[in-house]
Design a protein around this motif. Structure first.
Motif, PDB file in Angstrom:
ATOM      1  N   HIS A  39       0.592  -1.179  -0.203  1.00 45.17           N
ATOM      2  CA  HIS A  39      -0.713   0.004   0.294  1.00 45.17           C
ATOM      3  C   HIS A  39       0.853   1.771  -0.338  1.00 45.17           C
ATOM      4  CE1 HIS A  39      -3.667   2.176   0.932  1.00 45.17           C
ATOM      5  NE2 HIS A  39      -2.623   3.085   1.864  1.00 45.17           N
ATOM      6  N   THR A  40       0.799   2.038  -0.722  1.00 44.57           N
ATOM      7  CA  THR A  40       1.195   3.798  -0.828  1.00 44.57           C
ATOM      8  C   THR A  40       1.167   4.415   0.216  1.00 44.57           C
ATOM      9  OG1 THR A  40       1.946   3.210  -3.438  1.00 44.57           O
ATOM     10  CG2 THR A  40       1.714   5.446  -2.495  1.00 44.57           C
ATOM     11  N   SER A  81       5.286   6.466   0.140  1.00 43.22           N
ATOM     12  CA  SER A  81       6.269   5.446  -0.218  1.00 43.22           C
ATOM     13  C   SER A  81       5.786   3.955  -0.054  1.00 43.22           C
ATOM     14  CB  SER A  81       7.179   5.714   0.991  1.00 43.22           C
ATOM     15  OG  SER A  81       7.831   4.021   2.401  1.00 43.22           O
ATOM     16  N   GLU A  82       6.380   2.429  -0.808  1.00 44.59           N
ATOM     17  CA  GLU A  82       5.114   1.590  -0.261  1.00 44.59           C
ATOM     18  C   GLU A  82       5.142   0.646   1.551  1.00 44.59           C
ATOM     19  OE1 GLU A  82       4.908  -0.455  -3.988  1.00 44.59           O
ATOM     20  OE2 GLU A  82       6.635  -0.345  -3.826  1.00 44.59           O
ATOM     21  N   VAL A 116      -0.166  -1.259   9.700  1.00 46.44           N
ATOM     22  CA  VAL A 116       0.950  -1.131   8.669  1.00 46.44           C
ATOM     23  C   VAL A 116       2.839  -2.237   9.215  1.00 46.44           C
ATOM     24  CG1 VAL A 116       2.618   0.367   8.194  1.00 46.44           C
ATOM     25  CG2 VAL A 116       0.513   1.153   8.408  1.00 46.44           C
ATOM     26  N   GLU A 117       2.603  -3.243   8.767  1.00 45.63           N
ATOM     27  CA  GLU A 117       3.771  -4.384   8.892  1.00 45.63           C
ATOM     28  C   GLU A 117       5.040  -3.332   8.916  1.00 45.63           C
ATOM     29  OE1 GLU A 117       3.279  -6.844  10.514  1.00 45.63           O
ATOM     30  OE2 GLU A 117       1.267  -6.881   9.821  1.00 45.63           O
ATOM     31  N   GLY A 118       5.410  -2.837   7.592  1.00 50.05           N
ATOM     32  CA  GLY A 118       6.785  -1.857   7.357  1.00 50.05           C
ATOM     33  C   GLY A 118       6.812  -1.615   6.405  1.00 50.05           C
ATOM     34  N   ARG A 119       8.015  -0.733   5.847  1.00 47.65           N
ATOM     35  CA  ARG A 119       8.155   0.165   4.613  1.00 47.65           C
ATOM     36  C   ARG A 119       8.292  -1.528   3.318  1.00 47.65           C
ATOM     37  NH1 ARG A 119       9.186   5.903   3.612  1.00 47.65           N
ATOM     38  NH2 ARG A 119       8.721   5.919   5.362  1.00 47.65           N
ATOM     39  N   ARG A 120       8.617  -1.235   2.228  1.00 50.39           N
ATOM     40  CA  ARG A 120       9.046  -1.870   1.602  1.00 50.39           C
ATOM     41  C   ARG A 120      10.330  -2.423   1.548  1.00 50.39           C
ATOM     42  NH1 ARG A 120       5.909  -3.769  -4.111  1.00 50.39           N
ATOM     43  NH2 ARG A 120       7.459  -5.504  -4.703  1.00 50.39           N
ATOM     44  N   SER A 121      10.897  -3.840   2.058  1.00 49.23           N
ATOM     45  CA  SER A 121      11.965  -3.865   1.952  1.00 49.23           C
ATOM     46  C   SER A 121      12.673  -5.581   1.846  1.00 49.23           C
ATOM     47  CB  SER A 121      12.680  -3.098   3.771  1.00 49.23           C
ATOM     48  OG  SER A 121      12.081  -4.682   4.550  1.00 49.23           O
ATOM     49  N   PRO A 122      13.616  -6.015   1.879  1.00 43.54           N
ATOM     50  CA  PRO A 122      13.796  -7.214   1.690  1.00 43.54           C
ATOM     51  C   PRO A 122      13.524  -8.310   2.911  1.00 43.54           C
ATOM     52  CG  PRO A 122      15.806  -6.287   1.227  1.00 43.54           C
ATOM     53  CD  PRO A 122      15.093  -4.881   1.142  1.00 43.54           C
ATOM     54  N   ALA A 123      13.388  -7.679   4.195  1.00 48.43           N
ATOM     55  CA  ALA A 123      12.627  -8.250   4.867  1.00 48.43           C
ATOM     56  C   ALA A 123      11.165  -8.090   4.772  1.00 48.43           C
ATOM     57  CB  ALA A 123      12.581  -7.702   6.508  1.00 48.43           C
TER      58      ALA A 123
END
Length: 346
Positions: free
Chosen positions: A42-43, A47-48, A65-72
């Motif tokens: 979700h943007t 920021s996604e 919200v689980e967190g910003r888009r990242s490898p994790a």
């Protein structure tokens, strides 16, 4: 006194299989339900973010919200989706297994619980209130006792066109069904089973077009001026529990749970009062002079049958256990003889 028909070896084996497979199905259903909702990108302000939609303990939809888009978070999303797919595959496999088991049960004539009663009990279980504020009482409770004992009770004392639902007014009740149950009411839950259910002129009772009755009952308030819960939900046509003397013993009785089989061979969980207290209560009711004579004789036959079943097959439930202190001393003593060897041989 009513005789029992003991299950044969094939029937006993499939009763065990049914209980094990149904327990596995319930576990798979619980796991699959834990993945209700979604996990999507979700943007927010360019920021996604990983957004989780889920249902809380009241059945309300929530977002987090689980967190910003990242490898994790990407790995977290992939793992969640894989786990959800696996849970759904397991559930589908166990549903197919239960369908096959039901066919076996039909062939062995294990079905006992009438279909309409079974559908109502399943709806209560799916809604999260079976054994959590609502128990099955009355004649239909006998299906749980005979399933646990591995016998068939004389159908002359189990056949009925109604079901009694005992409400524990001390507990908070909230329907948690996946489907939308308007107002969270019992009457609308029953309409999910059969849309023809309507509240009768007796506000504690629902009846469908076939004349099948559902009665919501509870003990009288104690002390009388104390206000307790009288219904499951709030609506103009919601069922309002009838207060009936003696039900406090069943309300306070230890819960007894068994996996029974419906008329089409499907397993279901049934939660009822302890059979020893069922016996004492039915025996007491059978001696109430203001009760119709024909019902009093049926009450006595049911008390005798369940006492015999308990003494012969449920030996881990002796009649002198501490759990029975919920009964008045006089009621306890009057029913004692039903469990004694001389009474069991009659």
């Amino acid at each position: 006194m009513a005789d029992f028909i003991e299950l044969n070896n094939d029937q006993r084996r499939e009763m065990v299989n049914s209980a094990q497979r149904f327990t596995a199905l319930m576990e798979a259903q619980k796991k699959a339900k834990s993945f209700r909702g979604s996990l999507v990108w979700h943007t927010v302000k360019g920021s996604e973010h990983l957004m989780r939609s889920y249902y809380d303990s009241t059945g309300a939809r929530r977002q987090k919200v689980e967190g910003r888009r990242s490898p994790a978070t990407e790995a977290h999303k992939a793992e969640w989706e894989a786990s959800r797919a696996s849970a759904q595959q397991t559930l589908s496999a166990r549903q197919e297994q239960i369908a096959r088991q039901s066919a076996v049960n039909r062939a062995l004539r294990l079905g006992r619980v009438p279909l309409i009663a079974a559908r109502i009990i399943r709806a209560l279980d799916d809604a999260g209130i079976l054994g959590e504020g609502i128990r099955v009482a009355g004649t239909n409770a006998i299906y749980a006792y005979e399933a646990a004992a591995g016998v068939f009770v004389d159908p002359g004392i189990t056949t009925t066109e109604d079901i009694d639902l005992l409400m524990d007014s001390r507990k908070s009740l909230r329907i948690m069904a996946e489907g939308n149950i308007e107002d969270g009411t019992l009457i609308n839950l029953l309409r999910k089973v059969d849309q023809s259910f309507e509240r009768s002129s007796a506000t504690f009772r629902a009846v469908n077009r076939d004349g099948y009755l559902v009665d919501l009952i509870k003990p009288p308030a104690n002390p009388p001026w104390k206000q307790g819960r009288a219904s499951v939900g709030k609506a103009d046509d919601e069922l309002v529990a009838a207060e009936i003397a003696g039900l406090a013993w069943l309300e306070n009785a230890p819960a007894f749970e068994a996996i029974a089989i419906d008329a089409r061979g499907g397993p279901l969980r049934v939660v009822v009062p302890d059979p020893r207290i069922f016996v004492a209560h039915k025996f007491w009711v059978s001696k109430q002079q203001d009760r119709e004579p024909i019902k009093r004789r049926r009450d006595l036959a049911q008390a005798q049958a369940v006492a015999r079943l308990t003494a012969q097959y449920l030996e881990h439930l002796p009649y002198d256990a501490n759990e029975l202190r919920v009964l008045p001393q006089a009621v306890f003593e009057e029913a004692r003889y039903l469990f004694e060897p001389t009474a069991l041989k009659r």
